[in-house]
Design an enzyme around this catalytic site. Structure first.
Site, PDB file in Angstrom:
ATOM      1  N   ARG A 124       0.787  -1.248   0.000  1.00  0.00           N
ATOM      2  CA  ARG A 124       0.000   0.000   0.000  1.00  0.00           C
ATOM      3  C   ARG A 124       0.810   1.285   0.000  1.00  0.00           C
ATOM      4  O   ARG A 124       0.261   2.339   0.307  1.00  0.00           O
ATOM      5  CB  ARG A 124      -0.968   0.034   1.202  1.00  0.00           C
ATOM      6  CG  ARG A 124      -1.877  -1.172   1.323  1.00  0.00           C
ATOM      7  CD  ARG A 124      -2.839  -1.229   0.192  1.00  0.00           C
ATOM      8  NE  ARG A 124      -3.871  -2.249   0.386  1.00  0.00           N
ATOM      9  CZ  ARG A 124      -4.364  -2.970  -0.613  1.00  0.00           C
ATOM     10  NH1 ARG A 124      -3.951  -2.783  -1.865  1.00  0.00           N
ATOM     11  NH2 ARG A 124      -5.299  -3.845  -0.397  1.00  0.00           N
ATOM     12  N   ASN A 158      -0.155  -2.018  -7.805  1.00  0.00           N
ATOM     13  CA  ASN A 158      -1.424  -1.267  -7.863  1.00  0.00           C
ATOM     14  C   ASN A 158      -1.566  -0.317  -6.678  1.00  0.00           C
ATOM     15  O   ASN A 158      -2.543  -0.335  -5.944  1.00  0.00           O
ATOM     16  CB  ASN A 158      -2.629  -2.231  -7.937  1.00  0.00           C
ATOM     17  CG  ASN A 158      -2.731  -3.155  -6.740  1.00  0.00           C
ATOM     18  OD1 ASN A 158      -1.735  -3.521  -6.149  1.00  0.00           O
ATOM     19  ND2 ASN A 158      -3.951  -3.530  -6.378  1.00  0.00           N
ATOM     20  N   ASP A 185      -1.491 -13.253  -1.224  1.00  0.00           N
ATOM     21  CA  ASP A 185      -2.306 -12.133  -1.721  1.00  0.00           C
ATOM     22  C   ASP A 185      -2.728 -11.247  -0.534  1.00  0.00           C
ATOM     23  O   ASP A 185      -3.904 -10.917  -0.361  1.00  0.00           O
ATOM     24  CB  ASP A 185      -3.521 -12.582  -2.519  1.00  0.00           C
ATOM     25  CG  ASP A 185      -4.133 -11.409  -3.295  1.00  0.00           C
ATOM     26  OD1 ASP A 185      -3.609 -10.279  -3.196  1.00  0.00           O
ATOM     27  OD2 ASP A 185      -5.143 -11.614  -3.984  1.00  0.00           O
ATOM     28  N   HIS A 196      -7.088  -3.894   4.028  1.00  0.00           N
ATOM     29  CA  HIS A 196      -7.865  -2.651   3.960  1.00  0.00           C
ATOM     30  C   HIS A 196      -8.228  -2.297   5.393  1.00  0.00           C
ATOM     31  O   HIS A 196      -8.311  -3.175   6.251  1.00  0.00           O
ATOM     32  CB  HIS A 196      -9.139  -2.846   3.132  1.00  0.00           C
ATOM     33  CG  HIS A 196      -8.859  -3.116   1.682  1.00  0.00           C
ATOM     34  ND1 HIS A 196      -8.571  -2.128   0.771  1.00  0.00           N
ATOM     35  CD2 HIS A 196      -8.805  -4.277   0.988  1.00  0.00           C
ATOM     36  CE1 HIS A 196      -8.361  -2.655  -0.425  1.00  0.00           C
ATOM     37  NE2 HIS A 196      -8.491  -3.968  -0.314  1.00  0.00           N
TER      38      HIS A 196
HETATM   39  O1  DOR Z   1      -8.948  -8.882  -3.407  1.00  0.00           O
HETATM   40  C1  DOR Z   1      -8.073  -8.271  -4.003  1.00  0.00           C
HETATM   41  N1  DOR Z   1      -7.463  -7.209  -3.427  1.00  0.00           N
HETATM   42  N2  DOR Z   1      -7.742  -8.637  -5.237  1.00  0.00           N
HETATM   43  C2  DOR Z   1      -6.931  -7.876  -6.002  1.00  0.00           C
HETATM   44  O2  DOR Z   1      -6.748  -8.203  -7.155  1.00  0.00           O
HETATM   45  C3  DOR Z   1      -6.341  -6.627  -5.483  1.00  0.00           C
HETATM   46  C4  DOR Z   1      -6.299  -6.640  -4.020  1.00  0.00           C
HETATM   47  C5  DOR Z   1      -6.025  -5.271  -3.430  1.00  0.00           C
HETATM   48  O3  DOR Z   1      -5.052  -4.627  -3.854  1.00  0.00           O
HETATM   49  O4  DOR Z   1      -6.781  -4.840  -2.549  1.00  0.00           O
HETATM   50 ZN    ZN Z   2      -3.314  -9.245  -5.171  1.00  0.00          ZN
END
Ligand code: DOR
Ligand code: ZN
Length: 448
Positions: free
Chosen positions: A79, A110, A308, A312
């Site tokens: 992040r 991202n 992954d 958040h």
């Molecule tokens: O659940 C997800 N969160 N899938 C993704 O592809 C991106 C990720 C995020 O960056 O929050």
């Molecule tokens: Zn991801």
């Protein structure tokens, strides 16, 4: 260079044995069986030998505990830049990784702004230096064709999103994918792909819970994306992220591709919980599908497991389901949850170590992930008797929640990076010595 020599008593000369900085003794998997071993570590923090060793350097004996290679997590979102910092930062996320037995994380592009050119990549690399507890490989986003060649000289790899998700509004059009993959194959870098084809998302879907989310982004979108990828050039170092179905596992195995599954798709289904904590992309699948994926994993058919880790803030996840962001934290809990499955007799330790430590490091071209001479002494020590329920209060992540509250876990007791302990008695004791790494087979230099 000739080895140093020392004079023997009889006047003959013999090669001087290489220096040992320390020895770690305990039990380890050798040819698939747990056996007593001594691991000699050289002054550069590399494994010098595994087996019986001669005395030399400080010796640490962990008794019945098990020494494993530390893991590589191919998929984390830390992040930075852009925040929110109440979800994660590079310092917090890499300490979480260390506590979870992970010595290298591959960080996704991202962010806000996304890493689409060499200057942004250099800026992210500068944020890693002096602030990261473990090593970091930086993925870049290949969406700006003009920036690609320069970006490839310093990036650790590329991440291509085929569907909208956090921070990604306009993925490439399906007809743009094949030419992009051909362009990427010109560079000798790993390319990870988020494989969902949005043409398979029903346009009128309104999801209020994970069951609805599974219909809104169905498994058919994953198969369609894999079909798009099947024409990728053979020389492309392709890796498919977070595969969710056993059919995808079969297909990718037939095609000889690298891919990963996540603990959430292995352990949780679309009925595990109703709220937006369980909203992830790709979605959690129905229980029968989860079960089939787990079976493929435990049979050793899945090359890699990756977290992954997509934290958040708790507040964002309390929004109504359709407005809440997708993703859940996992870097600190992935191995503890899976080690508990090993202890329960549901998963072989050998399968786990290959999927979490050996193959991910190999895909990223890193000399780690095995107890083998020449590999970096990135290790962990696991006491399989030390089971405990997970609790968000005790996790390092600032987001303060986990989907696995109360689940049984076995946290590594010690973690070593380059021959030095960074976790002791389950507490982080390291310093921010993490560096930016690139695949050792890639031409160019590290970002920044
Ligand atoms: O659940 C997800 N969160 N899938 C993704 O592809 C991106 C990720 C995020 O960056 O929050
Ligand atoms: Zn991801």
């Amino acid at each position: 260079m000739a080895p140093p020599v020392r004079r023997r008593r009889d006047g003959e000369t013999a090669p001087k044995p290489p220096e040992i900085a320390s020895v770690l003794a305990g039990r380890a998997l050798v040819r698939g069986r747990l056996q007593p071993v001594e691991i000699a570590i050289d002054p550069d923090g590399r494994i010098q030998s595994v087996g019986r060793t001669r005395p030399g350097g400080p010796r640490r004996d962990v008794g019945e505990a098990v020494i494993l290679p530390a893991a590589t997590d191919l998929h984390v979102h830390l992040r930075e830049p852009g925040g929110p910092t109440d979800a994660e930062t590079i310092p917090t996320g890499t300490v979480g990784a260390a506590l979870g037995g992970i010595a290298l994380v591959a960080e996704m592009p991202n962010t806000e702004p996304p890493v689409t050119d060499a200057d942004r990549l250099a800026e992210k690399a500068a944020r890693v230096r002096g602030r990261a507890a473990v090593d970091v490989l930086l993925y870049a986003s290949p969406t700006d064709p003009r920036a690609l060649d320069r970006l490839a000289r310093t990036a650790g790899g590329f991440k291509l999103f085929l569907a909208p998700t956090t921070g990604i509004e306009r993925p490439p059009l399906p007809e743009e994918v094949a030419p992009l993959l051909r362009r990427l194959a010109e560079h000798d870098l790993p390319v990870a792909v988020h494989a969902e084809d949005p043409r398979q998302f029903p346009p009128d879907a309104r999801a209020r819970d994970p069951v609805g989310w599974n219909s809104a982004r169905p498994p058919a979108a994953e198969s369609a994306a894999l079909a798009l990828l099947s024409g990728a050039p053979d020389r492309l170092r392709l890796h498919v992220a977070h595969v969710t179905t056993a059919a995808s596992v079969d297909r990718l195995r037939r095609e000889g591709r690298s891919f990963e599954v996540t603990p959430m798709h292995l352990l949780l289904s679309d009925r595990s919980g109703n709220d937006a904590q369980y909203k992830v992309n790709p979605p959690l699948r129905p229980e029968a599908e989860r079960h089939a994926l787990w079976d493929a994993f435990r049979r050793g058919e899945v090359p890699c497991v990756a977290s992954d880790h997509a934290p958040h803030s708790a507040a964002a996840k309390e929004l109504p389901f359709d407005r809440a962001p997708s993703g859940m934290p996992g870097v600190e809990t992935m191995l503890p949850l899976l080690l508990a499955r090993v202890r329960a007799g549901e998963l072989s330790l050998d399968v786990l170590v290959r999927a979490a430590c050996d193959r991910p490091a190999r895909w990223l071209g890193q000399p780690m992930g095995r107890l083998a001479p020449g590999h970096r002494a990135n290790l962990m020590v696991v006491d399989f008797r030390a089971r405990e329920p997970l609790s968000a209060r005790r996790l390092h992540a600032p987001c303060g929640w986990t989907a696995y509250e109360g689940w049984e876990a076995i946290r590594p007791r010690e973690v070593w990076k380059d021959g030095e302990p960074i976790v002791q008695d389950g507490q982080y004791v390291g310093r921010p010595s993490g560096t930016v790494v690139r695949p050792e087979y890639a031409p160019g230099r590290a970002a920044g």
